[in-house]
Enzyme design. Structure first.
Site, PDB file in Angstrom:
ATOM      1  N   HIS A 106       0.817  -1.209   0.000  1.00 32.53           N
ATOM      2  CA  HIS A 106       0.000   0.000   0.000  1.00 32.53           C
ATOM      3  C   HIS A 106       0.854   1.264   0.000  1.00 32.53           C
ATOM      4  O   HIS A 106       1.929   1.302   0.595  1.00 32.53           O
ATOM      5  CB  HIS A 106      -0.887   0.035   1.248  1.00 32.53           C
ATOM      6  CG  HIS A 106      -1.726  -1.181   1.422  1.00 32.53           C
ATOM      7  ND1 HIS A 106      -2.118  -1.649   2.648  1.00 32.53           N
ATOM      8  CD2 HIS A 106      -2.262  -2.056   0.522  1.00 32.53           C
ATOM      9  CE1 HIS A 106      -2.853  -2.728   2.519  1.00 32.53           C
ATOM     10  NE2 HIS A 106      -2.946  -3.009   1.226  1.00 32.53           N
ATOM     11  N   LYS A 121       6.448   6.375   7.427  1.00 33.94           N
ATOM     12  CA  LYS A 121       5.941   5.503   8.487  1.00 33.94           C
ATOM     13  C   LYS A 121       7.077   5.040   9.387  1.00 33.94           C
ATOM     14  O   LYS A 121       8.143   4.656   8.902  1.00 33.94           O
ATOM     15  CB  LYS A 121       5.254   4.271   7.889  1.00 33.94           C
ATOM     16  CG  LYS A 121       4.023   4.591   7.064  1.00 33.94           C
ATOM     17  CD  LYS A 121       3.434   3.348   6.436  1.00 33.94           C
ATOM     18  CE  LYS A 121       2.212   3.699   5.597  1.00 33.94           C
ATOM     19  NZ  LYS A 121       1.657   2.513   4.926  1.00 33.94           N
ATOM     20  N   TYR A 171       2.100   1.763  13.971  1.00 38.09           N
ATOM     21  CA  TYR A 171       2.894   2.654  13.142  1.00 38.09           C
ATOM     22  C   TYR A 171       2.390   4.084  13.198  1.00 38.09           C
ATOM     23  O   TYR A 171       1.210   4.347  13.312  1.00 38.09           O
ATOM     24  CB  TYR A 171       3.021   2.159  11.706  1.00 38.09           C
ATOM     25  CG  TYR A 171       1.738   1.969  10.926  1.00 38.09           C
ATOM     26  CD1 TYR A 171       1.356   2.870   9.946  1.00 38.09           C
ATOM     27  CD2 TYR A 171       0.939   0.856  11.140  1.00 38.09           C
ATOM     28  CE1 TYR A 171       0.202   2.674   9.194  1.00 38.09           C
ATOM     29  CE2 TYR A 171      -0.209   0.652  10.404  1.00 38.09           C
ATOM     30  CZ  TYR A 171      -0.573   1.574   9.432  1.00 38.09           C
ATOM     31  OH  TYR A 171      -1.719   1.381   8.701  1.00 38.09           O
ATOM     32  N   ASP A 219      -6.379  -6.140  -1.325  1.00 39.18           N
ATOM     33  CA  ASP A 219      -5.078  -6.671  -1.726  1.00 39.18           C
ATOM     34  C   ASP A 219      -5.189  -7.674  -2.876  1.00 39.18           C
ATOM     35  O   ASP A 219      -4.272  -7.807  -3.678  1.00 39.18           O
ATOM     36  CB  ASP A 219      -4.359  -7.281  -0.532  1.00 39.18           C
ATOM     37  CG  ASP A 219      -3.950  -6.219   0.488  1.00 39.18           C
ATOM     38  OD1 ASP A 219      -3.858  -5.034   0.111  1.00 39.18           O
ATOM     39  OD2 ASP A 219      -3.738  -6.568   1.662  1.00 39.18           O
TER      40      ASP A 219
END
Length: 181
Positions: A62, A71, A131, A168
């Site tokens: 992603h 991130k 995250y 996905d």
């Protein structure tokens, strides 16, 4: 903290200094001053995310084409294989990927700068993943590259086919993806 470079210089492994004894452990998961001083990265985090997944789940790859997100990722339970793919066409490492083993036991974190697609697969019975992001989630700018793209040839170290979300399953090949300049 100890900063470990990867084969893509912009992606960094961060090992915090862990203090442990018979009572348990303590470590500073994030300190903006120390992070900037030791990595050279000045990041302003605006969102924290937390996910839990079971063994065999693969999430990714992603990224966002607007509101690109840096991130800082870590695992607080279990273990994963974390993947970062450079999707910046102007980058000398465009199309290259990094894989890092993150676990609750090794305390490692991974800095993934803006301009990278990100994914992970769960290697333990379950895993909890935290995250921080440098920009907000923008559903309209969200993109997904196929996890098993032949051009990228990512070694996910899977024992069996992964469990994927509907999103996905619809990932596009790297060659057809809307990439970053």
């Amino acid at each position: 903290m100890n900063i470990i470079p990867t084969n893509i210089p912009d992606v960094l492994i961060i090992e915090p200094k862990v203090f442990s004894d018979s009572r348990g452990f303590f470590f500073e998961a994030y300190n903006a001053h120390d992070f900037a001083q030791q990595t050279g990265v000045t990041a302003h985090f605006v969102q924290d995310n937390h996910s839990r997944s079971v063994k065999g789940v693969l999430r990714g790859l992603h990224y966002q084409v607007e509101n690109t997100q840096g991130k800082l990722v870590r695992v607080i339970h279990g273990e994963i294989r974390d993947i970062a793919v450079d999707v910046r066409k102007s980058s000398p490492t465009f199309g290259q990927w990094v894989a890092v083993h993150l676990s609750a036991d090794n305390y490692r974190q991974l800095w993934i700068p803006p301009g990278f697609a990100h994914g992970f697969s769960v290697m333990s019975e379950s895993a909890e993943f935290l995250y921080k992001t440098t920009d907000y989630y923008n559903p309209g700018a969200d993109r997904c590259i196929r996890w098993d793209d032949a051009q990228l040839a990512i070694d996910w170290q899977l024992d069996e086919p992964p469990v994927l979300s509907d999103k996905d399953k619809l990932g596009v090949p790297f060659s057809e993806a809307q990439l970053l300049p």
